[in-house]
Design a protein around this motif. Structure first.
Motif, PDB file in Angstrom:
ATOM      1  N   HIS A 144       1.345  10.760  -8.041  1.00 52.21           N
ATOM      2  CA  HIS A 144      -0.063   9.874  -7.705  1.00 52.21           C
ATOM      3  C   HIS A 144      -0.574   9.965  -5.783  1.00 52.21           C
ATOM      4  O   HIS A 144      -0.864   9.178  -5.305  1.00 52.21           O
ATOM      5  CB  HIS A 144      -0.333   8.800  -8.153  1.00 52.21           C
ATOM      6  CG  HIS A 144       1.258   7.795  -7.875  1.00 52.21           C
ATOM      7  ND1 HIS A 144       0.428   6.922  -6.289  1.00 52.21           N
ATOM      8  CD2 HIS A 144       1.948   7.887  -8.312  1.00 52.21           C
ATOM      9  CE1 HIS A 144       1.950   6.282  -6.963  1.00 52.21           C
ATOM     10  NE2 HIS A 144       2.595   6.972  -7.950  1.00 52.21           N
TER      11      HIS A 144
ATOM     12  N   ASP B  43     -12.226   1.387 -21.607  1.00 48.68           N
ATOM     13  CA  ASP B  43     -10.813   1.788 -21.700  1.00 48.68           C
ATOM     14  C   ASP B  43     -10.269   1.282 -22.712  1.00 48.68           C
ATOM     15  O   ASP B  43     -10.543   1.525 -23.463  1.00 48.68           O
ATOM     16  CB  ASP B  43     -10.484   0.366 -21.078  1.00 48.68           C
ATOM     17  CG  ASP B  43     -10.816   0.267 -18.965  1.00 48.68           C
ATOM     18  OD1 ASP B  43      -9.803   1.669 -19.259  1.00 48.68           O
ATOM     19  OD2 ASP B  43     -10.147  -0.725 -18.514  1.00 48.68           O
ATOM     20  N   GLY B  96      -9.539   2.906 -15.819  1.00 47.69           N
ATOM     21  CA  GLY B  96      -9.002   2.406 -14.815  1.00 47.69           C
ATOM     22  C   GLY B  96      -9.740   1.658 -13.284  1.00 47.69           C
ATOM     23  O   GLY B  96     -11.087   2.529 -13.250  1.00 47.69           O
ATOM     24  N   SER B  97      -8.891   1.383 -12.293  1.00 42.38           N
ATOM     25  CA  SER B  97      -9.483   1.436 -11.257  1.00 42.38           C
ATOM     26  C   SER B  97      -9.536   3.455  -9.892  1.00 42.38           C
ATOM     27  O   SER B  97     -10.137   2.693  -8.782  1.00 42.38           O
ATOM     28  CB  SER B  97      -8.955   0.533  -9.826  1.00 42.38           C
ATOM     29  OG  SER B  97      -7.832   0.282 -10.157  1.00 42.38           O
ATOM     30  N   SER B  98      -8.697   3.919  -9.939  1.00 36.31           N
ATOM     31  CA  SER B  98      -8.100   4.781  -9.358  1.00 36.31           C
ATOM     32  C   SER B  98      -8.905   6.530  -9.906  1.00 36.31           C
ATOM     33  O   SER B  98      -8.976   7.107  -9.084  1.00 36.31           O
ATOM     34  CB  SER B  98      -6.853   5.531  -9.155  1.00 36.31           C
ATOM     35  OG  SER B  98      -6.789   5.811 -10.744  1.00 36.31           O
ATOM     36  N   GLN B 100      -8.423   8.126 -11.783  1.00 32.37           N
ATOM     37  CA  GLN B 100      -7.288   9.433 -11.878  1.00 32.37           C
ATOM     38  C   GLN B 100      -6.965   9.120 -13.289  1.00 32.37           C
ATOM     39  O   GLN B 100      -6.203   9.646 -13.613  1.00 32.37           O
ATOM     40  CB  GLN B 100      -6.203   9.403 -11.296  1.00 32.37           C
ATOM     41  CG  GLN B 100      -7.177   9.891  -9.349  1.00 32.37           C
ATOM     42  CD  GLN B 100      -7.525  11.138  -9.565  1.00 32.37           C
ATOM     43  OE1 GLN B 100      -7.140  11.678 -10.440  1.00 32.37           O
ATOM     44  NE2 GLN B 100      -8.991  11.592  -8.643  1.00 32.37           N
ATOM     45  N   GLU B 101      -7.970   8.411 -14.309  1.00 30.42           N
ATOM     46  CA  GLU B 101      -7.482   8.066 -15.807  1.00 30.42           C
ATOM     47  C   GLU B 101      -8.209   9.320 -16.583  1.00 30.42           C
ATOM     48  O   GLU B 101      -8.873   9.147 -17.018  1.00 30.42           O
ATOM     49  CB  GLU B 101      -7.385   6.774 -16.113  1.00 30.42           C
ATOM     50  CG  GLU B 101      -6.786   5.727 -15.818  1.00 30.42           C
ATOM     51  CD  GLU B 101      -6.843   5.628 -14.005  1.00 30.42           C
ATOM     52  OE1 GLU B 101      -7.767   5.960 -13.683  1.00 30.42           O
ATOM     53  OE2 GLU B 101      -5.763   4.115 -13.391  1.00 30.42           O
ATOM     54  N   LEU B 128      -3.186   8.771 -17.846  1.00 28.35           N
ATOM     55  CA  LEU B 128      -2.962   7.974 -17.306  1.00 28.35           C
ATOM     56  C   LEU B 128      -3.406   6.792 -18.268  1.00 28.35           C
ATOM     57  O   LEU B 128      -4.351   7.089 -18.459  1.00 28.35           O
ATOM     58  CB  LEU B 128      -3.270   7.361 -15.436  1.00 28.35           C
ATOM     59  CG  LEU B 128      -2.606   8.421 -14.621  1.00 28.35           C
ATOM     60  CD1 LEU B 128      -3.311   7.520 -13.306  1.00 28.35           C
ATOM     61  CD2 LEU B 128      -1.338   7.689 -14.627  1.00 28.35           C
ATOM     62  N   THR B 131      -3.460   0.867 -18.305  1.00 29.27           N
ATOM     63  CA  THR B 131      -3.079   0.411 -17.468  1.00 29.27           C
ATOM     64  C   THR B 131      -2.874   1.007 -15.870  1.00 29.27           C
ATOM     65  O   THR B 131      -1.851   0.566 -14.909  1.00 29.27           O
ATOM     66  CB  THR B 131      -1.500  -0.484 -17.484  1.00 29.27           C
ATOM     67  OG1 THR B 131      -0.828   0.974 -18.089  1.00 29.27           O
ATOM     68  CG2 THR B 131      -2.129  -1.547 -19.259  1.00 29.27           C
ATOM     69  N   GLY B 132      -2.511   1.887 -15.975  1.00 27.81           N
ATOM     70  CA  GLY B 132      -1.671   3.033 -14.583  1.00 27.81           C
ATOM     71  C   GLY B 132      -1.630   3.704 -15.028  1.00 27.81           C
ATOM     72  O   GLY B 132      -0.648   4.064 -13.660  1.00 27.81           O
TER      73      GLY B 132
END
Lengths: 175, 173
Positions: A144, B43, B96-98, B100-101, B128, B131-132
């Motif tokens: 990550h 989500d 998610g927040s990144s 990257q999900e 992902l 929940t990450g």
């Protein structure tokens, strides 16, 4: 021509504790297939894990931010769940080896390593042994970080390996 | 035999679509579907494969799925489904927040062209969750109806926001 293109073939012919394969990931491919076969240790060696780390475009081996999960399937015992959200490598990404009698094999897919906007994901499966116990695994992993990844580092957790062949293929998408 | 993978069809999604359809299965060879960076805007969305008949996804509730869900955190799960209207491949994908999900996977397709056999797939995925948490599915699915299928439709309970979807045929020399 096949859309699966051989990029690199690395053969281990002497006793080593790790193998670096650099400059193999590029913008030409998003998915890579890695095969490892006939990986063998020296006689009398102790069981060792074949772990994977990524190498970034600066040539540095990355040792943080790995998550992984794998199911270890054992021929002589209950299956084991192994997981981490704080790994320093992708544990047993290429399975385990033990002594010089039984060789190891593995297949991995790597997703989006070169893309500096994306995490790098893997799926993996491997066969190997620990003593007389035959062990197999099916797993996943992610780095990550959004680094551009250009290579891999394969390390042996304890005793060295003396033989083995690792091939890296790119899976071409023609638009 | 060396064999090779030959690209049959591909589609890259860069703005929201309800589904992606790839056709071109016209032989009894094994086919492989590769998915990279399937992204959702909702989500806990799930996505699956429908075999296509004459280019249209078959929504009949006759798909069975069995897979092991591996997780970097939490206990692994067995997930068994029967009589579904798609072969679930990504479960609880997040936004998610990144950012990257995203879902990635390799799927092998068997017997799709053969009108006398069920269509099977095997799957290995990495994604992902909402929940990450790193999450995957290792397993397979089957459409319990013998019919000739000419491709795959990838569809879910939310739009597909992005992703690259490529179908290959595995052939001999």
């Amino acid at each position: 021509m096949s859309n699966l293109r051989l990029i690199n073939e690395t053969e281990v012919t002497s006793s080593v504790s790790s193998v670096d394969i650099t400059d193999v990931f590029s913008a030409d491919f998003d998915i890579y297939k890695i095969t490892a076969d006939n990986i063998i240790q020296a006689s009398g060696s102790s069981v060792s894990s074949l772990n994977l780390k990524f190498i970034n475009s600066s040539g540095s081996i990355i040792s943080t931010d790995y998550d992984y999960a794998y199911l270890q399937l054992r021929s002589d015992a209950s299956f084991v769940e192994v997981k981490s959200t704080s790994g320093t490598n992708l544990d047993q990404a290429l399975g385990q080896v033990d002594d010089n009698l039984i060789s190891n094999g593995a297949v991995l897919y790597i997703f989006n390593p070169f893309n500096s906007s994306s995490y790098t994901f893997i799926t993996n499966q491997a066969s190997g042994s620990s003593g007389s116990s035959k062990r197999f695994l099916k797993g996943i992993g992610v780095l990550h970080q959004t680094n551009s990844i250009t290579g891999i580092n394969i390390s042996v957790s304890s005793s060295n390996i003396t033989e083995g062949k690792i091939r890296i293929f790119g899976l071409r998408v023609d638009s | 035999m060396a064999g090779k993978l030959v690209q049959v069809a591909t589609e890259t999604v860069t703005s929201a679509v309800a589904s992606v359809t790839l056709t071109g299965i016209d032989s009894d060879d094994v086919y492989m579907l590769a998915i990279t960076e399937l992204a959702t805007n909702t989500d806990n969305s799930s996505y699956g494969i429908r075999p296509t008949v004459s280019g249209t996804g078959d929504s009949t509730a006759d798909k069975d799925v069995a897979k092991k869900l591996l997780k970097a955190s939490g206990t692994f799960e067995d997930r068994a489904l029967t009589n579904q209207n798609w072969m679930e491949i990504f479960y609880l994908l997040g936004t998610g927040s990144s950012s990257q999900e995203k879902g990635n996977g390799i799927f092998y397709l068997y017997n799709f062209n053969n009108a006398s056999e069920y269509s099977f797939i095997t799957m290995e995925t990495a994604m992902l969750r909402a929940t990450g948490v790193l999450h995957s599915a290792n397993g397979g699915a089957v459409e319990t109806q013998a019919q000739s299928c000419d491709g795959v439709q990838i569809i879910g309970n939310a739009n597909i926001e992005a992703g690259t979807f490529t179908l290959y045929r595995q052939v001999g020399n």
